[in-house]
Scaffold this motif. Structure first.
Motif, PDB file in Angstrom:
ATOM      1  N   GLY A 160       3.976 -11.041 -22.132  1.00 47.37           N
ATOM      2  CA  GLY A 160       3.209 -12.273 -22.032  1.00 47.37           C
ATOM      3  C   GLY A 160       2.564 -12.511 -20.682  1.00 47.37           C
ATOM      4  O   GLY A 160       2.112 -13.618 -20.383  1.00 47.37           O
ATOM      5  N   ILE A 161       2.504 -11.489 -19.831  1.00 45.95           N
ATOM      6  CA  ILE A 161       1.899 -11.622 -18.497  1.00 45.95           C
ATOM      7  C   ILE A 161       0.441 -11.206 -18.587  1.00 45.95           C
ATOM      8  O   ILE A 161       0.120 -10.061 -18.904  1.00 45.95           O
ATOM      9  CB  ILE A 161       2.649 -10.749 -17.473  1.00 45.95           C
ATOM     10  CG1 ILE A 161       4.120 -11.171 -17.393  1.00 45.95           C
ATOM     11  CG2 ILE A 161       1.991 -10.834 -16.100  1.00 45.95           C
ATOM     12  CD1 ILE A 161       4.963 -10.283 -16.500  1.00 45.95           C
ATOM     13  N   THR A 162      -0.440 -12.154 -18.317  1.00 45.93           N
ATOM     14  CA  THR A 162      -1.886 -11.879 -18.386  1.00 45.93           C
ATOM     15  C   THR A 162      -2.563 -11.957 -17.035  1.00 45.93           C
ATOM     16  O   THR A 162      -3.745 -11.648 -16.914  1.00 45.93           O
ATOM     17  CB  THR A 162      -2.555 -12.890 -19.338  1.00 45.93           C
ATOM     18  OG1 THR A 162      -2.298 -14.226 -18.861  1.00 45.93           O
ATOM     19  CG2 THR A 162      -1.989 -12.741 -20.757  1.00 45.93           C
ATOM     20  N   HIS A 163      -1.830 -12.421 -16.002  1.00 54.79           N
ATOM     21  CA  HIS A 163      -2.430 -12.553 -14.678  1.00 54.79           C
ATOM     22  C   HIS A 163      -1.417 -12.175 -13.615  1.00 54.79           C
ATOM     23  O   HIS A 163      -0.247 -12.577 -13.672  1.00 54.79           O
ATOM     24  CB  HIS A 163      -2.900 -13.992 -14.444  1.00 54.79           C
ATOM     25  CG  HIS A 163      -3.481 -14.210 -13.061  1.00 54.79           C
ATOM     26  ND1 HIS A 163      -4.697 -13.704 -12.698  1.00 54.79           N
ATOM     27  CD2 HIS A 163      -2.978 -14.868 -11.985  1.00 54.79           C
ATOM     28  CE1 HIS A 163      -4.954 -14.046 -11.430  1.00 54.79           C
ATOM     29  NE2 HIS A 163      -3.920 -14.753 -10.977  1.00 54.79           N
ATOM     30  N   VAL A 164      -1.835 -11.355 -12.655  1.00 52.54           N
ATOM     31  CA  VAL A 164      -0.966 -10.945 -11.549  1.00 52.54           C
ATOM     32  C   VAL A 164      -1.678 -11.278 -10.253  1.00 52.54           C
ATOM     33  O   VAL A 164      -2.880 -10.999 -10.104  1.00 52.54           O
ATOM     34  CB  VAL A 164      -0.657  -9.427 -11.620  1.00 52.54           C
ATOM     35  CG1 VAL A 164       0.215  -9.006 -10.438  1.00 52.54           C
ATOM     36  CG2 VAL A 164       0.031  -9.081 -12.928  1.00 52.54           C
ATOM     37  N   LEU A 165      -0.953 -11.896  -9.318  1.00 55.25           N
ATOM     38  CA  LEU A 165      -1.547 -12.269  -8.037  1.00 55.25           C
ATOM     39  C   LEU A 165      -2.027 -11.037  -7.293  1.00 55.25           C
ATOM     40  O   LEU A 165      -1.417  -9.966  -7.353  1.00 55.25           O
ATOM     41  CB  LEU A 165      -0.516 -13.026  -7.183  1.00 55.25           C
ATOM     42  CG  LEU A 165      -0.066 -14.395  -7.722  1.00 55.25           C
ATOM     43  CD1 LEU A 165       1.017 -14.972  -6.817  1.00 55.25           C
ATOM     44  CD2 LEU A 165      -1.256 -15.347  -7.807  1.00 55.25           C
ATOM     45  N   ARG A 166      -3.144 -11.193  -6.583  1.00 53.53           N
ATOM     46  CA  ARG A 166      -3.671 -10.089  -5.793  1.00 53.53           C
ATOM     47  C   ARG A 166      -2.689  -9.729  -4.680  1.00 53.53           C
ATOM     48  O   ARG A 166      -2.104 -10.595  -4.038  1.00 53.53           O
ATOM     49  CB  ARG A 166      -5.030 -10.478  -5.184  1.00 53.53           C
ATOM     50  CG  ARG A 166      -5.675  -9.366  -4.342  1.00 53.53           C
ATOM     51  CD  ARG A 166      -6.972  -9.859  -3.733  1.00 53.53           C
ATOM     52  NE  ARG A 166      -7.954 -10.141  -4.744  1.00 53.53           N
ATOM     53  CZ  ARG A 166      -8.781  -9.223  -5.251  1.00 53.53           C
ATOM     54  NH1 ARG A 166      -8.723  -7.975  -4.825  1.00 53.53           N
ATOM     55  NH2 ARG A 166      -9.652  -9.559  -6.165  1.00 53.53           N
ATOM     56  N   TRP A 167      -2.492  -8.435  -4.482  1.00 57.60           N
ATOM     57  CA  TRP A 167      -1.548  -7.992  -3.460  1.00 57.60           C
ATOM     58  C   TRP A 167      -2.075  -8.317  -2.074  1.00 57.60           C
ATOM     59  O   TRP A 167      -3.269  -8.193  -1.790  1.00 57.60           O
ATOM     60  CB  TRP A 167      -1.322  -6.482  -3.582  1.00 57.60           C
ATOM     61  CG  TRP A 167      -0.377  -5.934  -2.541  1.00 57.60           C
ATOM     62  CD1 TRP A 167       0.964  -5.904  -2.591  1.00 57.60           C
ATOM     63  CD2 TRP A 167      -0.746  -5.341  -1.287  1.00 57.60           C
ATOM     64  NE1 TRP A 167       1.478  -5.342  -1.460  1.00 57.60           N
ATOM     65  CE2 TRP A 167       0.452  -4.984  -0.632  1.00 57.60           C
ATOM     66  CE3 TRP A 167      -1.968  -5.096  -0.652  1.00 57.60           C
ATOM     67  CZ2 TRP A 167       0.473  -4.375   0.623  1.00 57.60           C
ATOM     68  CZ3 TRP A 167      -1.956  -4.498   0.596  1.00 57.60           C
ATOM     69  CH2 TRP A 167      -0.739  -4.148   1.221  1.00 57.60           C
ATOM     70  N   ALA A 168      -1.164  -8.743  -1.207  1.00 58.31           N
ATOM     71  CA  ALA A 168      -1.512  -9.019   0.189  1.00 58.31           C
ATOM     72  C   ALA A 168      -0.547  -8.270   1.081  1.00 58.31           C
ATOM     73  O   ALA A 168       0.644  -8.150   0.754  1.00 58.31           O
ATOM     74  CB  ALA A 168      -1.431 -10.518   0.469  1.00 58.31           C
ATOM     75  N   PRO A 169      -1.005  -7.723   2.199  1.00 53.73           N
ATOM     76  CA  PRO A 169      -0.103  -6.968   3.089  1.00 53.73           C
ATOM     77  C   PRO A 169       0.963  -7.887   3.661  1.00 53.73           C
ATOM     78  O   PRO A 169       0.733  -9.082   3.849  1.00 53.73           O
ATOM     79  CB  PRO A 169      -1.045  -6.433   4.172  1.00 53.73           C
ATOM     80  CG  PRO A 169      -2.223  -7.355   4.148  1.00 53.73           C
ATOM     81  CD  PRO A 169      -2.370  -7.790   2.735  1.00 53.73           C
ATOM     82  N   PRO A 170       2.159  -7.367   3.948  1.00 55.59           N
ATOM     83  CA  PRO A 170       3.221  -8.200   4.526  1.00 55.59           C
ATOM     84  C   PRO A 170       2.855  -8.677   5.925  1.00 55.59           C
ATOM     85  O   PRO A 170       2.033  -8.063   6.611  1.00 55.59           O
ATOM     86  CB  PRO A 170       4.423  -7.252   4.549  1.00 55.59           C
ATOM     87  CG  PRO A 170       3.833  -5.875   4.548  1.00 55.59           C
ATOM     88  CD  PRO A 170       2.574  -5.984   3.746  1.00 55.59           C
ATOM     89  N   ALA A 171       3.470  -9.764   6.318  1.00 57.47           N
ATOM     90  CA  ALA A 171       3.175 -10.341   7.630  1.00 57.47           C
ATOM     91  C   ALA A 171       3.565  -9.381   8.739  1.00 57.47           C
ATOM     92  O   ALA A 171       2.875  -9.253   9.754  1.00 57.47           O
ATOM     93  CB  ALA A 171       3.908 -11.673   7.790  1.00 57.47           C
ATOM     94  N   THR A 172       4.710  -8.708   8.585  1.00 58.50           N
ATOM     95  CA  THR A 172       5.179  -7.757   9.594  1.00 58.50           C
ATOM     96  C   THR A 172       4.858  -6.350   9.121  1.00 58.50           C
ATOM     97  O   THR A 172       5.295  -5.959   8.052  1.00 58.50           O
ATOM     98  CB  THR A 172       6.691  -7.885   9.809  1.00 58.50           C
ATOM     99  OG1 THR A 172       6.973  -9.235  10.165  1.00 58.50           O
ATOM    100  CG2 THR A 172       7.163  -6.920  10.902  1.00 58.50           C
TER     101      THR A 172
END
Length: 550
Positions: A26-38
């Motif tokens: 039931g997953i139709t949307h995944v957040l865009r990946w962002a690099p870690p802060a560190t």
């Protein structure tokens, strides 16, 4: 270009598989990946570090290649040649399990064929396969199974009265093992040799079977990961249902099922007499369902009819005692003379006598109850060495030097240990009233050891006196909830530790006059664990540590 196109196609299949899994959830949307802060240092995962160029050409010895080399790839041609046809999901599970093992066992990963057996036996359930494989690796080290083929000497009595042996191969190229169980005096062998000797011999057969599968893989040019067993029950009677004998059989089944999954390709049971259903009722509940599906049972002489032996075994290798023309060297056995029977007391203590021959000890570590061992040192510059595995939970390992005389329990603090059913021990030597820096001091920086890790190292003593090696419970700091969990955190969550840990350890003190090799410390931590791959990989640090071990 052909290989490039094949890789692109395989990658597309894997991506499409997981996209479909997301849709089913039931997953139709995944957040865009962002690099870690560190920023983090990328980790190279050698998913196939036990293969080299020679193994691609069909060699049976698989050695380790450097991380990041071209041989680090699980390419489609190699998989088909040595592992067989795998779906994208199965390939993904294999790679993920190897990644989990790489993070905990540090270069001691078994061959892909062995990892794949455990995945298949657990229907590719990643966590169940990981748990079972880790237990087997610990079991193999504790009982020195990697050296069994070189060290096991079959007792002469067993050679004289054993009724089993290898005999060519079946039509699929699988090694064929024939057991004339009906002709075997199981009661006499158990009474004369003991349960443990028979178990050791069966484990030797399984180790030999794995080796023969590798050889046949090279000979026939296709993956052969299991063998065929032909059991002749002619002569089976109520004598074979002797209770201690059945008990020994059940224990052998339990040990083999746990540590050699998916090694039996087919079991052909022929000439089953009327008493066989009684035996089957006793043992079948202890056999895995997937294994039972591989059993083919023939009563009387039905094995010569349609769907019989000729469907699985070529006519030219059918043994002479089954009506074939091939001379078979497997002996007929016979009744073991009662004069060779051992005393009952010896049989009762057999388990402890055999399995305590291993140099490793088992100890428990719980929250607030560390395990400590005492080493009295009479001279400076001697070397304390250790080799231990964290079987369960996370622990901290430390070494202290005491100005006072510790008082260990009157009972042997090391205790006894065995393959199963033997209790683990916990001993504390540092008195709660002692003050760190006054009554005793820390001589090595404490080392955090995670579940599944194998630790090896040494300490060069500076003063005579008492040294205390301590393992105590380590509580993992809670993760912050300010960001989404990383993949490493999700993988670590699979290894949830309890408030009770278990270690498998060995220590030794080398005198300064006998010491040969490089001096190392806790920094040289990770070392060889299992030799299932026939080659144990040592880093430059762990190699230095290994030079001082016994």
């Amino acid at each position: 270009m052909k290989q490039y196109a094949s890789s692109i196609k395989k990658g597309k299949e894997i991506i499409e598989y997981y996209l479909k899994e997301l849709e089913n959830d039931g997953i139709t949307h995944v957040l865009r990946w962002a690099p870690p802060a560190t920023p983090t240092v990328p980790i190279q995962i050698p998913v196939s570090s036990n293969r080299n160029v020679h193994s691609r050409k069909g060699g049976s010895n698989l050695s380790t290649s450097l991380p990041g080399s071209p041989d680090d790839k699980l390419d489609a041609d190699w998989i088909r040649r040595y592992l067989g046809e795998l779906t994208p999901m199965q390939e993904s599970c294999l790679i993920r399990l190897r990644k989990l093992l790489q993070e905990t066992h540090k270069g001691k990963i078994p061959k892909d064929q062995h990892v794949l057996r455990f995945l298949r036996s657990r229907d590719f359930n990643l966590e169940k396969a990981r748990e079972a494989l880790c237990h087997t690796l610990t079991w193999r080290k504790q009982h020195q199974m990697d050296h069994l083929l070189d060290t096991w000497q079959c007792p002469q009595l067993l050679c004289d009265y054993n009724t089993g042996g290898w005999h060519h191969h079946d039509k699929d190229g699988r090694p064929l093992y024939i057991l004339r169980l009906g002709q075997m005096d199981t009661k006499g062998l158990v009474r004369a040799l003991g349960e443990e000797s028979l178990l050791r011999h069966v484990l030797f057969i399984n180790e030999d079977g794995l080796r023969r599968c590798e050889e046949n893989t090279v000979v026939f040019g296709r993956p052969i990961s299991c063998w065929t067993c032909l059991v002749d029950l002619e002569g089976l009677n109520m004598r074979h249902l002797w209770r201690p004998g059945v008990k020994a059989l059940l224990r052998i089944i339990e040990v083999v099922e746990a540590n050699y999954p998916e090694t039996l390709g087919r079991l052909l049971i022929i000439r089953a007499p009327r008493v066989f259903p009684v035996l089957w009722t006793l043992v079948s509940p202890f056999i895995n369902e997937n294994t039972r599906k591989k059993f083919l049972i023939y009563a009387g002489n039905d094995y010569n009819g349609p769907g019989g032996l000729l469907e699985y075994i070529s006519a030219d290798i059918i043994p002479d005692f089954l009506g074939g023309g091939c001379m078979c060297g497997i002996p007929e056995g016979g009744v073991v003379p009662k004069s060779l029977y051992r005393a009952t007391e010896g049989l009762e203590n057999e388990e402890v006598q055999l399995w305590t021959e291993t140099i490793y000890k088992i100890a428990s570590v719980s929250k607030g109850s560390p395990h400590e061992i005492l080493i009295e040192n009479t001279e400076a510059s001697s070397v304390i060495t250790w080799d231990f595995d964290v079987c369960k939970g996370d622990i901290m390992f430390s070494i202290y030097h005491s100005k006072l005389t510790p008082h260990p329990p009157k009972k042997d603090p090391l205790g006894s240990h065995g393959i199963m059913g033997i209790g683990v021990n916990n001993v504390q030597l540092i008195d709660k009233s002692w003050i760190l820096g006054k009554d005793y001091s820390l001589v090595e920086t404490s080392l955090t050891c995670r579940e599944g890790e194998s630790i090896q190292g040494s300490h060069v003593t500076r003063w005579p006196g008492f040294y205390i090696l301590q393992w105590h419970y380590y509580s993992t700091p809670a993760c912050t909830a300010s960001s989404m969990p990383r993949m490493d955190d999700m993988l670590a969550s699979l290894q949830v530790s309890s408030h009770k840990c278990k270690i498998l350890y060995y220590t030794e003190v080398l005198g300064s006059q006998d010491f040969r090799g490089s001096m190392t410390s806790l920094a040289s931590s990770h070392s060889g664990f299992s030799q299932l791959s026939n080659v144990t990989t040592f880093s430059s640090q762990s190699h230095s540590s290994s030079t001082i071990s016994r």
